[in-house]
Design a protein around this motif. Sequence first.
Motif, PDB file in Angstrom:
ATOM      1  N   ARG A  50      36.315  55.559  -2.473  1.00  0.00           N
ATOM      2  CA  ARG A  50      36.339  56.191  -1.163  1.00  0.00           C
ATOM      3  C   ARG A  50      34.940  56.317  -0.556  1.00  0.00           C
ATOM      4  O   ARG A  50      34.802  56.850   0.534  1.00  0.00           O
ATOM      5  CB  ARG A  50      36.962  57.589  -1.255  1.00  0.00           C
ATOM      6  CG  ARG A  50      38.388  57.577  -1.747  1.00  0.00           C
ATOM      7  CD  ARG A  50      38.920  58.970  -1.869  1.00  0.00           C
ATOM      8  NE  ARG A  50      40.275  58.990  -2.424  1.00  0.00           N
ATOM      9  CZ  ARG A  50      40.968  60.084  -2.682  1.00  0.00           C
ATOM     10  NH1 ARG A  50      40.407  61.264  -2.443  1.00  0.00           N
ATOM     11  NH2 ARG A  50      42.174  60.007  -3.190  1.00  0.00           N
TER      12      ARG A  50
ATOM     13  N   ILE B 245      35.628  55.718  -7.562  1.00  0.00           N
ATOM     14  CA  ILE B 245      36.757  56.370  -6.866  1.00  0.00           C
ATOM     15  C   ILE B 245      37.284  55.488  -5.746  1.00  0.00           C
ATOM     16  O   ILE B 245      38.462  55.472  -5.418  1.00  0.00           O
ATOM     17  CB  ILE B 245      36.318  57.750  -6.327  1.00  0.00           C
ATOM     18  CG1 ILE B 245      35.876  58.648  -7.493  1.00  0.00           C
ATOM     19  CG2 ILE B 245      37.438  58.415  -5.536  1.00  0.00           C
ATOM     20  CD1 ILE B 245      35.316  59.984  -7.043  1.00  0.00           C
TER      21      ILE B 245
ATOM     22  N   ARG C 292      30.921  57.406   4.145  1.00  0.00           N
ATOM     23  CA  ARG C 292      32.217  56.721   4.148  1.00  0.00           C
ATOM     24  C   ARG C 292      32.349  56.001   5.476  1.00  0.00           C
ATOM     25  O   ARG C 292      32.038  56.544   6.523  1.00  0.00           O
ATOM     26  CB  ARG C 292      33.362  57.722   3.992  1.00  0.00           C
ATOM     27  CG  ARG C 292      34.722  57.061   3.777  1.00  0.00           C
ATOM     28  CD  ARG C 292      35.756  58.059   3.349  1.00  0.00           C
ATOM     29  NE  ARG C 292      36.999  57.414   2.953  1.00  0.00           N
ATOM     30  CZ  ARG C 292      38.056  58.030   2.465  1.00  0.00           C
ATOM     31  NH1 ARG C 292      37.996  59.364   2.296  1.00  0.00           N
ATOM     32  NH2 ARG C 292      39.145  57.364   2.125  1.00  0.00           N
TER      33      ARG C 292
ATOM     34  N   GLN D 295      41.043  65.798   6.340  1.00  0.00           N
ATOM     35  CA  GLN D 295      41.343  65.610   4.922  1.00  0.00           C
ATOM     36  C   GLN D 295      40.442  64.531   4.311  1.00  0.00           C
ATOM     37  O   GLN D 295      39.957  64.682   3.175  1.00  0.00           O
ATOM     38  CB  GLN D 295      42.817  65.235   4.743  1.00  0.00           C
ATOM     39  CG  GLN D 295      43.281  65.173   3.290  1.00  0.00           C
ATOM     40  CD  GLN D 295      43.173  66.509   2.596  1.00  0.00           C
ATOM     41  OE1 GLN D 295      43.521  67.531   3.175  1.00  0.00           O
ATOM     42  NE2 GLN D 295      42.678  66.524   1.366  1.00  0.00           N
ATOM     43  N   MET D 296      40.204  63.439   5.063  1.00  0.00           N
ATOM     44  CA  MET D 296      39.325  62.379   4.545  1.00  0.00           C
ATOM     45  C   MET D 296      37.893  62.886   4.422  1.00  0.00           C
ATOM     46  O   MET D 296      37.165  62.524   3.472  1.00  0.00           O
ATOM     47  CB  MET D 296      39.387  61.162   5.471  1.00  0.00           C
ATOM     48  CG  MET D 296      40.757  60.477   5.475  1.00  0.00           C
ATOM     49  SD  MET D 296      40.827  59.025   6.553  1.00  0.00           S
ATOM     50  CE  MET D 296      39.814  57.875   5.647  1.00  0.00           C
ATOM     51  N   GLN D 297      37.456  63.699   5.388  1.00  0.00           N
ATOM     52  CA  GLN D 297      36.129  64.306   5.277  1.00  0.00           C
ATOM     53  C   GLN D 297      36.062  65.249   4.079  1.00  0.00           C
ATOM     54  O   GLN D 297      35.065  65.275   3.340  1.00  0.00           O
ATOM     55  CB  GLN D 297      35.790  65.055   6.558  1.00  0.00           C
ATOM     56  CG  GLN D 297      35.595  64.150   7.771  1.00  0.00           C
ATOM     57  CD  GLN D 297      35.396  64.943   9.042  1.00  0.00           C
ATOM     58  OE1 GLN D 297      35.571  66.153   9.063  1.00  0.00           O
ATOM     59  NE2 GLN D 297      35.042  64.242  10.124  1.00  0.00           N
ATOM     60  N   LYS D 298      37.156  65.991   3.890  1.00  0.00           N
ATOM     61  CA  LYS D 298      37.177  66.933   2.772  1.00  0.00           C
ATOM     62  C   LYS D 298      37.158  66.200   1.440  1.00  0.00           C
ATOM     63  O   LYS D 298      36.565  66.686   0.455  1.00  0.00           O
ATOM     64  CB  LYS D 298      38.434  67.799   2.889  1.00  0.00           C
ATOM     65  CG  LYS D 298      38.421  68.997   1.959  1.00  0.00           C
ATOM     66  CD  LYS D 298      39.607  69.894   2.251  1.00  0.00           C
ATOM     67  CE  LYS D 298      39.572  71.122   1.338  1.00  0.00           C
ATOM     68  NZ  LYS D 298      40.706  72.032   1.609  1.00  0.00           N
ATOM     69  N   ASP D 299      37.828  65.018   1.401  1.00  0.00           N
ATOM     70  CA  ASP D 299      37.787  64.223   0.161  1.00  0.00           C
ATOM     71  C   ASP D 299      36.344  63.850  -0.194  1.00  0.00           C
ATOM     72  O   ASP D 299      35.926  63.919  -1.363  1.00  0.00           O
ATOM     73  CB  ASP D 299      38.630  62.961   0.333  1.00  0.00           C
ATOM     74  CG  ASP D 299      40.106  63.278   0.375  1.00  0.00           C
ATOM     75  OD1 ASP D 299      40.490  64.395  -0.006  1.00  0.00           O
ATOM     76  OD2 ASP D 299      40.887  62.406   0.824  1.00  0.00           O
ATOM     77  N   LEU D 300      35.596  63.447   0.854  1.00  0.00           N
ATOM     78  CA  LEU D 300      34.186  63.080   0.602  1.00  0.00           C
ATOM     79  C   LEU D 300      33.379  64.308   0.178  1.00  0.00           C
ATOM     80  O   LEU D 300      32.506  64.210  -0.708  1.00  0.00           O
ATOM     81  CB  LEU D 300      33.601  62.462   1.877  1.00  0.00           C
ATOM     82  CG  LEU D 300      32.241  61.767   1.729  1.00  0.00           C
ATOM     83  CD1 LEU D 300      32.350  60.593   0.750  1.00  0.00           C
ATOM     84  CD2 LEU D 300      31.738  61.269   3.079  1.00  0.00           C
ATOM     85  N   GLU D 301      33.693  65.433   0.783  1.00  0.00           N
ATOM     86  CA  GLU D 301      32.994  66.665   0.399  1.00  0.00           C
ATOM     87  C   GLU D 301      33.272  67.025  -1.049  1.00  0.00           C
ATOM     88  O   GLU D 301      32.376  67.448  -1.801  1.00  0.00           O
ATOM     89  CB  GLU D 301      33.424  67.810   1.316  1.00  0.00           C
ATOM     90  CG  GLU D 301      32.998  67.630   2.760  1.00  0.00           C
ATOM     91  CD  GLU D 301      33.632  68.674   3.668  1.00  0.00           C
ATOM     92  OE1 GLU D 301      34.205  69.638   3.124  1.00  0.00           O
ATOM     93  OE2 GLU D 301      33.572  68.525   4.901  1.00  0.00           O
ATOM     94  N   LEU D 302      34.528  66.874  -1.459  1.00  0.00           N
ATOM     95  CA  LEU D 302      34.889  67.193  -2.844  1.00  0.00           C
ATOM     96  C   LEU D 302      34.157  66.285  -3.841  1.00  0.00           C
ATOM     97  O   LEU D 302      33.710  66.731  -4.914  1.00  0.00           O
ATOM     98  CB  LEU D 302      36.411  67.077  -3.015  1.00  0.00           C
ATOM     99  CG  LEU D 302      37.261  68.133  -2.277  1.00  0.00           C
ATOM    100  CD1 LEU D 302      38.747  67.826  -2.431  1.00  0.00           C
ATOM    101  CD2 LEU D 302      36.956  69.526  -2.826  1.00  0.00           C
ATOM    102  N   VAL D 303      34.050  65.002  -3.464  1.00  0.00           N
ATOM    103  CA  VAL D 303      33.330  64.072  -4.347  1.00  0.00           C
ATOM    104  C   VAL D 303      31.869  64.495  -4.469  1.00  0.00           C
ATOM    105  O   VAL D 303      31.268  64.496  -5.549  1.00  0.00           O
ATOM    106  CB  VAL D 303      33.454  62.633  -3.817  1.00  0.00           C
ATOM    107  CG1 VAL D 303      32.564  61.690  -4.624  1.00  0.00           C
ATOM    108  CG2 VAL D 303      34.904  62.164  -3.886  1.00  0.00           C
TER     109      VAL D 303
END
Length: 492
Positions: free
Chosen positions: A86, A84, A158, A46-54
Motif C-alpha cells: 500500500r 504490505i 501513497r 480509510q485509505m489515509q488511515k491505512d497509511l497512518e496505521l502503517v
Amino acid sequence: MRRPFFSKKLSFKVIMIIYIVLPLIAAVGLFSYLALASVQKHVIEQMQKDLELVARAVQLPLSHALERDRVGSMEQTLESVFSIGRVYSAYVYDESGEEIMRLGPPHPRAKSEQMNRVAGEGERYGEFGHIAGREVYSYFVPLTDMGGRVTGMLQLTRKQSDFRDHLGSIRLQGLISLGFLLIILSVVVLYGHHIAIGKHIKKLSSVMYSITEGNRKSRYTDSGPKEIVQLGETFNTMLDSIESAEKDLEKHRKKQSLLEEKLRHAQKLAALGRLAAGTAHELGTPLSVISGKAQRALRKLNLSGPQREAFHSIRDEVNRMEYIIRQLLDFSRRTPLRCSEIRPSDLISSVIDSLNEDLKQSRTDLVVHKDSHSVASVVKIDPIRVQQALTNLIRNAIQCSAEGNICCSWERTDEGVTFHVEDDGPGIPEEIKSKIFEPFFTTKPVGEGTGLGLSIVHTVAQEHDGTIEIGNSVLGGSLFKLYVRDQSCASA
C-alpha cells in the motif's frame, strides 16, 4: 382548465413511467449520488488511515534503529512496509532534514516547515503533494529517542492514483448496482401497476369496447381496488340509466305513434261523419217526396196488380234507404250524453221488443240470461245510445245465425255493466277482426249492409268510457262484450 398534453397523446402506462418511474429514478439517483459521495469521502479517509496505521506501526522500530544508528534495521523495517503493498515510497530524515534512507523514487530535501512542524510539536499529519512527477499523499511522523526528543522524521507516501482507481471501482460497482436497482424498481412499479390497476382498467376498457360493438348488455364485474370498483359501478349505473331512458323513450315513441294513429283515425271518422251528415241531409228530402208520391199513387183504385206491386217495392226501398240515412246520422252525430238511471233488464227487454219482427222473419231463437244478483240494480247511462248499440249487435247476430240461436246476458260490476251477445253463426275470421269496427267495412253482400252498425257500437262504448271486445262463443259463433261505465261513477 387546459388538459395536460400527456393525457391526450400517451397511454396510461407511459404516463406512469413519466410521472412515477422517472421521478423515482431521479430520487434514487440523487440519493445514490449523495451516498456515493459519502462513501468516497469515507474511502479516502480509510485509505489515509491505512497509511497512518502503517506509519505508526514502524515509528517505534525506526526510532530505536535511528537512535542506535542501525542502518540495516532501518532498511529491513522499510522493506517490511513495502511488503504490505500500500506504500509508494518511504523516506527517513535526520533532525536537520537530510535524507538518511529511502525506498522508492528520489525525493528532494524535506521542507523546513515540515521538519519544524514535526520537530516542534511532535505532530503527525498528512498532505497531498508531488514526488517524481506523481501526485501522492504523504504522511509524516516524528522519530524520537528514549528521552522523547525528536531525532528525525519518517515520510510514507501513497500514489493518488490508488485513490482514484479504488474510487473508480466503487463508482462502477455503484452504478451497476444502481442500474440493476432501477430496473428492478421499474419492473416492480409497472408490474404492480398491472396487477393493482392495469388489468382492471383493461377489463373496464374491454367492456366499453364490447358495448361500442353492439353488446349493450355487457357490464363490468365488481373486482379490483375500491376506486376501480366504484368507477365500474358508476359506469354500470350510467349504462342502466341509458338503457332505461331508451326504453322509456321507445315507450313514448310507441305511445305517440298510437296517439297519432288514433288522431288520424279520429280525423278520418270526423271527415266521414261530415260526409255522412251531408249525404243524409241531401237525400232525406228527395226520399220523403218519393215515398209520399208512391203512397198517393197506391190510393188510386184503377191500378193493376203489377203497378201496385211496383209502388210497394218503391216504398220498401225508400224505407231501406231511410234506415241507411238514420245510420249515417247516428254515425255522424256527436251530441252530449243524456244519461239517466235505468235497469239493464229493462234496456234488454226494450231492444228485444223492437226486434221481434226481425226474429220472426229469420226464425231465430233468442234466449236472455238474467243476472239474478243485479236484476233490480240500475246504472246511469244514455239509454237511447246504448239501446242503439245493443240493437245493432243483436241485429248482426240475427243476420249471421238465421234460423239459429242467440244468447243475450249482462253482468253488473262496481263501475258499470257488461252486455254479452252470442250467436251460433260462422264466427268472424281472425284476419278481419281488427277491421270490423271501421266505418263502412262489411262482409255482407252489396245492398244488405252499410258497414256502420259496429262502428256505432264502438262509438257508443267510447262515449261511455267503455270497451267492445270480440271473442268466440260457446255456441260456436261470435261473442261480443259491450262494457259501458256507470256515469255516476265516472263523474265521481
